[in-house]
Design a protein around this motif. Structure first.
Motif, PDB file in Angstrom:
ATOM      1  N   PHE A 153       0.833  -1.206   0.000  1.00 19.85           N
ATOM      2  CA  PHE A 153       0.000   0.000   0.000  1.00 19.85           C
ATOM      3  C   PHE A 153       0.872   1.262   0.000  1.00 19.85           C
ATOM      4  N   THR A 154       1.845   1.329   0.900  1.00 19.09           N
ATOM      5  CA  THR A 154       2.694   2.521   1.002  1.00 19.09           C
ATOM      6  C   THR A 154       3.609   2.667  -0.221  1.00 19.09           C
ATOM      7  N   LEU A 155       4.027   1.528  -0.797  1.00 17.81           N
ATOM      8  CA  LEU A 155       4.892   1.583  -1.984  1.00 17.81           C
ATOM      9  C   LEU A 155       4.142   2.178  -3.171  1.00 17.81           C
ATOM     10  N   VAL A 156       2.929   1.668  -3.430  1.00 14.16           N
ATOM     11  CA  VAL A 156       2.123   2.182  -4.544  1.00 14.16           C
ATOM     12  C   VAL A 156       1.728   3.638  -4.276  1.00 14.16           C
ATOM     13  N   PHE A 157       1.375   3.941  -3.030  1.00 15.30           N
ATOM     14  CA  PHE A 157       0.963   5.297  -2.657  1.00 15.30           C
ATOM     15  C   PHE A 157       2.110   6.291  -2.884  1.00 15.30           C
ATOM     16  N   SER A 158       3.326   5.892  -2.518  1.00 18.22           N
ATOM     17  CA  SER A 158       4.481   6.783  -2.712  1.00 18.22           C
ATOM     18  C   SER A 158       4.746   7.035  -4.195  1.00 18.22           C
ATOM     19  N   GLU A 159       4.569   5.993  -5.017  1.00 14.15           N
ATOM     20  CA  GLU A 159       4.766   6.147  -6.469  1.00 14.15           C
ATOM     21  C   GLU A 159       3.740   7.119  -7.051  1.00 14.15           C
ATOM     22  N   LEU A 160       2.499   7.015  -6.573  1.00 14.56           N
ATOM     23  CA  LEU A 160       1.431   7.891  -7.063  1.00 14.56           C
ATOM     24  C   LEU A 160       1.678   9.340  -6.652  1.00 14.56           C
ATOM     25  N   ILE A 161       2.081   9.539  -5.389  1.00 19.43           N
ATOM     26  CA  ILE A 161       2.361  10.892  -4.893  1.00 19.43           C
ATOM     27  C   ILE A 161       3.534  11.498  -5.659  1.00 19.43           C
ATOM     28  N   ARG A 162       4.557  10.680  -5.886  1.00 22.32           N
ATOM     29  CA  ARG A 162       5.745  11.155  -6.614  1.00 22.32           C
ATOM     30  C   ARG A 162       5.393  11.580  -8.036  1.00 22.32           C
ATOM     31  N   ALA A 163       4.374  10.895  -8.615  1.00 24.62           N
ATOM     32  CA  ALA A 163       3.954  11.208  -9.980  1.00 24.62           C
ATOM     33  C   ALA A 163       3.034  12.431 -10.051  1.00 24.62           C
ATOM     34  N   GLY A 164       2.711  12.998  -8.883  1.00 27.28           N
ATOM     35  CA  GLY A 164       1.902  14.212  -8.865  1.00 27.28           C
ATOM     36  C   GLY A 164       0.403  13.982  -8.772  1.00 27.28           C
ATOM     37  N   ILE A 165      -0.017  12.749  -8.484  1.00 28.54           N
ATOM     38  CA  ILE A 165      -1.445  12.451  -8.329  1.00 28.54           C
ATOM     39  C   ILE A 165      -1.936  13.035  -7.006  1.00 28.54           C
ATOM     40  N   PRO A 166      -3.120  13.699  -6.965  1.00 27.57           N
ATOM     41  CA  PRO A 166      -3.662  14.214  -5.702  1.00 27.57           C
ATOM     42  C   PRO A 166      -3.797  13.111  -4.651  1.00 27.57           C
ATOM     43  N   ILE A 167      -3.633  13.485  -3.386  1.00 28.84           N
ATOM     44  CA  ILE A 167      -3.593  12.491  -2.305  1.00 28.84           C
ATOM     45  C   ILE A 167      -4.856  11.627  -2.269  1.00 28.84           C
ATOM     46  N   ALA A 168      -6.033  12.271  -2.369  1.00 29.47           N
ATOM     47  CA  ALA A 168      -7.298  11.516  -2.300  1.00 29.47           C
ATOM     48  C   ALA A 168      -7.379  10.491  -3.424  1.00 29.47           C
ATOM     49  N   GLU A 169      -6.986  10.882  -4.629  1.00 31.85           N
ATOM     50  CA  GLU A 169      -7.013   9.984  -5.776  1.00 31.85           C
ATOM     51  C   GLU A 169      -5.963   8.888  -5.637  1.00 31.85           C
ATOM     52  N   ALA A 170      -4.802   9.257  -5.113  1.00 33.88           N
ATOM     53  CA  ALA A 170      -3.737   8.268  -4.887  1.00 33.88           C
ATOM     54  C   ALA A 170      -4.166   7.231  -3.862  1.00 33.88           C
ATOM     55  N   LEU A 171      -4.883   7.676  -2.827  1.00 36.07           N
ATOM     56  CA  LEU A 171      -5.402   6.744  -1.822  1.00 36.07           C
ATOM     57  C   LEU A 171      -6.390   5.773  -2.444  1.00 36.07           C
TER      58      LEU A 171
END
Length: 414
Positions: free
Chosen positions: A281-299
């Protein structure tokens, strides 16, 4: 899935098409794909009994027949898809080429259908939703990431690395379990042989005594009776019960939730599930955040890949907190899944604007915890193994020798 009836006008005649879909909009889209006529209306209806039975039969057989793609084949195909995508080859051509070249029948079938769906205008992630069992939640989550960021090839490379890491952990798990498994199999075979061939020899002696037998002996005689008279039936019942249970787990959300909740309370298994889930969960979430995806959408995307329902529901509350304007660290704290150290790291990341880096470190921490559990699995399982072996030996010893001691005491007049 809900049951809908779509009314379609075809060549001047109205016909009703039964459709299974998540909601009305999805049902309308499916109806348009199924029929070339004019769609008049789509209404939710009560599923007829015949349709219920047919669906149960179809789903039950599908659960028996369907197979996951072999990890090696999936990893190789994902890497190949990444290379071809990076080279500018279309997704349809890439999928078709991989399907034709693959020797894995499950992969060949899935990728061929994915190519057909892509050719019909669907996105890759949407098409993969139909093969969640075969491909896994992580694969779909990472493809969604690639489509959202426009860097599908990078997401596929990362996915292949993650799948290789998961495969390495599975191999470590199997190696750790090899010795305990072999010992338990040997003990089980020895127990069955004793029950089937040794206990019957004592049964005759015990029957001649015509005396009240101790509980361990009664248990052994009952097991002997079941094994020697109803063995095939017992195996058939156990197999049938397993398949029905598997069907219910896959198709009934309440039963699935209860089963997952039980696993989270089981010794050793709970930590394996918890730390593997939080690591991914944290690995995918970090990749999404790094790519600039909004937090709610990344979650949303990160939570979608979680298999365990209780953990999934707890993490969904984080999204609700963030949507209401709360901090991510508060949402994570409310789940009670994360240590105080992790909450402080996330809070520091939010304050300093380095959330992606902090979440990446959190992912590494949970990976370390998970690896430590896998490495110490043999030692952790030894007490359980010793308890089971001791129980079997004590049952056999007491079941056979207690009546013999009673016989000896009776002969000596005690």
């Amino acid at each position: 899935m809900k049951y809908f009836l779509a009314t379609v006008l075809t060549k001047g005649k109205k016909e009703q098409i039964p459709i299974y879909a998540k909601d009305k909009i999805d049902a309308q889209n499916i109806a348009k794909m199924k029929s070339t006529g004019i769609l008049i209306k789509v209404v939710e209806a009560n599923e007829p009994f015949e349709a219920q039975f047919s669906r149960f039969q179809k789903d039950f057989l599908k659960n028996i027949k369907k197979k996951k793609i072999k990890p090696d084949a999936l990893i190789a195909s994902i890497r190949q898809l990444a290379v071809m995508t990076n080279a500018g080859i279309s997704i349809y051509d890439s999928l078709s080429e991989i399907a034709n070249a693959s020797e894995d029948e499950a992969l060949k079938t899935v990728f061929s259908k994915l190519a057909d769906d892509i050719n019909s205008g669907h996105s890759l992630s949407r098409s993969m939703e139909n093969f969640r069992f075969e491909l896994g939640n992580l694969t779909i989550a990472m493809v969604q990431l690639g489509e959202k960021t426009g860097n599908l090839d990078e997401a596929l490379y990362s996915l292949a690395d993650m799948l290789e890491e998961i495969r390495a952990n599975i191999i470590k798990f199997k190696k750790a379990m090899a010795y305990p498994r072999n010992v338990m199999i040997a003990m089980a075979i020895a127990f069955v042989v004793l029950i089937s061939y040794v206990v019957p020899e004592f049964k005759t002696i015990f029957e001649e005594l015509d005396a009240e037998l101790p509980v361990p002996t009664q248990i052994l005689l009952t097991l002997e009776h079941l094994f020697n008279n109803y063995g095939p039936y017992v195996l058939a019942i156990l197999f049938g019960a397993f398949m029905i249970f598997k069907y219910l787990i896959n198709n009934n959300k309440q039963i699935k939730y209860g089963w997952h909740e039980l696993l989270l309370k089981t010794y050793l298994i709970k930590n394996i599930i918890k730390y593997s889930t939080l690591s991914r969960f944290t690995l995918v979430f970090s990749e999404l955040i790094r790519a600039g995806i909004p937090i709610a959408e990344a979650l949303d995307t990160s939570i979608d890949m979680i298999d365990n329902l209780p953990l999934k529901i707890k993490l969904q509350s984080v999204r609700i907190t963030v949507e209401k304007g709360g901090n991510l660290n508060k949402g994570l704290k409310d789940t009670e899944l994360f240590e105080n150290m992790i909450i402080q790291m996330v809070s520091a990341g939010e304050d300093s604007g380095t959330l992606d880096t902090m979440i990446k470190k959190v992912a590494e921490y949970y990976k370390m915890r998970f690896d430590a559990i896998i490495d110490g699995l043999s030692e952790a399982i030894e007490p359980i193994m010793l308890f089971i072996i001791a129980s079997m030996v004590i049952l056999l010893a007491l079941g056979i020798f207690l009546p013999m001691w009673d016989m000896g005491n009776a002969v000596q007049g005690r």
